[in-house]
Design an enzyme around this catalytic site. Structure first.
Site, short mmCIF file in Angstrom:
data_model
loop_
_atom_site.label_atom_id
_atom_site.label_comp_id
_atom_site.label_asym_id
_atom_site.label_seq_id
_atom_site.Cartn_x
_atom_site.Cartn_y
_atom_site.Cartn_z
N LYS A 158 0.92 -1.21 0.00
CA LYS A 158 -0.06 0.24 0.04
C LYS A 158 0.89 1.27 0.05
CE LYS A 158 -3.96 -1.99 2.50
NZ LYS A 158 -4.86 -1.87 3.74
N GLY A 165 -7.61 3.33 -3.29
CA GLY A 165 -7.29 1.97 -3.86
C GLY A 165 -5.90 2.23 -4.82
N LYS A 201 -0.68 -7.88 5.84
CA LYS A 201 -1.36 -9.15 5.45
C LYS A 201 -2.45 -8.72 4.72
CE LYS A 201 -2.02 -13.69 6.14
NZ LYS A 201 -0.99 -14.62 5.45
N GLU A 275 -11.46 3.41 10.30
CA GLU A 275 -11.78 2.28 9.10
C GLU A 275 -11.34 1.14 9.68
OE1 GLU A 275 -12.48 4.69 5.08
OE2 GLU A 275 -11.07 3.27 5.04
N ARG A 292 -12.70 13.58 8.61
CA ARG A 292 -14.01 14.48 8.04
C ARG A 292 -15.36 14.08 8.42
NH1 ARG A 292 -12.29 11.14 4.05
NH2 ARG A 292 -14.30 9.76 3.41
N ARG A 339 -26.99 5.40 -1.78
CA ARG A 339 -26.54 6.64 -2.58
C ARG A 339 -27.20 6.60 -3.93
NH1 ARG A 339 -20.26 7.47 -1.23
NH2 ARG A 339 -20.08 7.09 1.11
C1 MV4 Z 1 -7.06 -4.16 2.10
C2 MV4 Z 1 -7.65 -5.30 1.79
C3 MV4 Z 1 -7.34 -6.41 2.22
N1 MV4 Z 1 -6.39 -6.60 3.08
N2 MV4 Z 1 -6.04 -4.39 3.05
C4 MV4 Z 1 -9.05 -0.74 -0.36
C5 MV4 Z 1 -8.86 0.60 -0.29
C6 MV4 Z 1 -8.23 1.13 0.88
N3 MV4 Z 1 -9.06 2.04 1.61
C7 MV4 Z 1 -8.19 -0.22 1.60
N4 MV4 Z 1 -8.42 -1.32 0.68
C8 MV4 Z 1 -8.18 -2.76 0.97
N5 MV4 Z 1 -7.23 -2.86 1.89
C9 MV4 Z 1 -5.51 -5.64 3.47
N6 MV4 Z 1 -4.59 -5.70 4.35
C10 MV4 Z 1 -8.91 -4.92 0.72
C11 MV4 Z 1 -8.98 -3.50 0.46
C12 MV4 Z 1 -10.28 -3.50 -0.12
C13 MV4 Z 1 -11.31 -2.76 0.13
C14 MV4 Z 1 -11.32 -2.40 1.35
C15 MV4 Z 1 -12.47 -1.70 1.81
C16 MV4 Z 1 -13.64 -1.73 1.02
C17 MV4 Z 1 -13.60 -2.01 -0.20
C18 MV4 Z 1 -12.58 -2.59 -0.80
C19 MV4 Z 1 -12.36 -3.35 -1.91
C20 MV4 Z 1 -11.38 -3.89 -2.39
C21 MV4 Z 1 -10.22 -3.93 -1.64
#
Ligand code: MV4
Length: 451
Positions: A158, A165, A201, A275, A292, A339
């Site tokens: 990340k 994303g 992870k 989150e 926010r 929405r």
């Molecule tokens: C992740 C994950 C799985 N494992 N982190 C997507 C946006 C970002 N804010 C964090 N995201 C994710 N992080 C780990 N370690 C999967 C996602 C993710 C996701 C998270 C929240 C809502 C929708 C999503 C859709 C795809 C991937």
């Protein structure tokens, strides 16, 4: 309390903030772009100042233009709403230097939470559960391989400056890591001007659950419980609900308490959302914090009875949380938000133009936040959200029944909207049973198999 507040936003959230100010006896100033001359936020405010051409960067994101309007109108404070300048620490710093109260956390906190890896370490230090992963930024592929071995595949790379994303890569095996590391780095460098990466992870098909927090400027913090936000497509939320069926009272209470202590230690102020991802064992792991008010705040207002935007204004004017909140916060019933976007219900292509017919549902337990009206125009320059339909019932089944009823009464003609998509989601057995995660929309949109 403030005498006069400038609302640095447009659409439904501008009206939401203007209404809160009006009810608190605060004078209001709207800012608007040339495309928004006939918008309701211009009419609802006591004063309105045009700040530039339609493009966001020329108007709502133009810091000197917004600050000039605030100085000309002689306001005490600016409410940024969501998006736009709401998480821009530099903007909050300019406000401070101009002696204008920014309604949100101090810029130092916004900056900390904007650096995702620093936010992660701050949460870890305060004993908020985080995912196994790297301690800090990973500089080389070799270092990434070492962390991946330690954490175990699959892992996710990340961007420290990330969001939405972008700059994210899932790595399933060691041999893929070098290419994916370089891809994530250059994507992040291009998108954010900073390519630095960290590792976690990877959780397969998680649920997305977030906690609404309020903190005053005297060290007091409250949890307004959680929202379930897993119904999303390409990182755009479509439906949210509160509370989450997956969060049991004990977890809600214990994590809420941990977060209160954590935000108090950090020195957090005003509204914020923490989150989490929920794994298949129903454990929650911190991923990021939003500094926010969020689009989906009304569902939390419905189940707690707390006016979150008024709380923001009162906190920013120095009031204490115990004067703002009821003696005991409790979950009352269940709320759902759909929405309503100006976009094609299946193809998701944006749809601008004139609204030729418009009927908004109402009645007990139905709330619609919108800045649209009959004969109004949806300009092509901005985000596609045109209304938030929120229902509140004594339980989830009643909230769904009210949503189906209200969606059926919501008429929008002249542009495409997502209303019919929401109606078909409400009919899905997996939605109705609460059996869904962040992969729900992919399955929902896949070509339907016939027996
Ligand atoms: C992740 C994950 C799985 N494992 N982190 C997507 C946006 C970002 N804010 C964090 N995201 C994710 N992080 C780990 N370690 C999967 C996602 C993710 C996701 C998270 C929240 C809502 C929708 C999503 C859709 C795809 C991937």
């Amino acid at each position: 309390m403030f005498r006069k507040v400038l609302v640095a936003n447009r659409g439904e959230i501008a009206l939401r903030v203007l209404n809160a100010c009006r009810e608190l006896g605060i004078r209001t100033v709207a800012v608007y772009s040339e495309a928004d001359r006939n918008s309701l936020h211009v009419r609802y405010a006591d004063e309105a100042i045009c700040i530039g051409p339609p493009r966001l960067s020329d108007s709502y994101l133009n810091v000197p233009a917004v600050i000039s309007a605030a100085e000309i109108a002689d306001v005490d404070a600016i409410h940024p709403g969501y998006g736009l300048l709401s998480e821009n620490a530099n903007f909050a710093e300019v406000c401070r230097a101009s002696n204008i109260k920014f309604i949100g956390p101090p810029p130092e906190i916004t900056r900390l939470m904007g650096e995702k890896e620093k936010a992660r370490q701050a949460m870890k230090k305060a004993k908020v559960p985080i995912l196994p992963g790297s301690d800090g930024i990973i500089d080389t592929v070799d270092e990434a391989q070492e962390w991946a071995r330690k954490v175990g595949f699959p892992v996710i790379l990340k961007a420290k400056a990330g969001g939405g994303g972008r700059g994210m890569r899932i790595v399933r095996k060691a041999e893929d890591l070098p290419n994916l590391f370089h891809a994530a780095f250059s994507e992040a460098a291009n998108a954010f001007g900073n390519g630095e990466l960290y590792m976690e992870k990877f959780i397969e098909n998680p649920r997305h659950i977030e906690f609404q927090m309020l903190a005053d400027e005297h060290g007091n913090v409250a949890s307004l419980f959680e929202r379930e936000c897993s119904i999303q497509r390409r990182h755009q939320k479509l439906i949210e609900e509160a509370p989450s069926l997956q969060v049991k009272p004990k977890l809600r209470e214990e994590l809420g308490r941990t977060l209160c202590r954590c935000l108090s230690e950090i020195g957090y102020q005003n509204a914020g959302t923490v989150e989490f991802l929920m794994d298949e064992d129903k454990h929650l792991h911190f991923i990021e914090m939003n500094t926010r008010v969020q689009v989906e705040h009304p569902i939390t207002e419905a189940i707690t009875g707390v006016d979150i935007v008024k709380a923001q204004l009162r906190i920013a004017s120095g009031e204490r949380l115990d004067a703002i909140l009821p003696a005991k916060l409790e979950v009352h019933g269940h709320a759902i938000e759909c929405r309503i976007n100006a976009e094609h219900p299946v193809k998701f292509t944006p749809s601008a133009g004139k609204i030729t017919a418009w009927n908004v549902p109402g009645g007990n337990g139905v709330r619609v936040d919108t800045a649209q009206y009959a004969e109004g125009v949806v300009p092509p320059y901005y985000d596609s959200l045109i209304a938030k339909l929120v229902t509140h019932g004594c339980d989830r089944a009643e909230a769904i029944a009210k949503m189906e009823r209200a969606l059926g009464q919501f008429v929008v003609q002249g542009i495409d909207t997502s209303i019919s998509m929401h109606e078909s989601i409400m009919r899905e057995p997996d939605y109705r049973s609460g059996n869904f995660d962040t992969s729900f929309m992919e399955r929902f949109l896949a070509p339907k198999k016939t027996e």
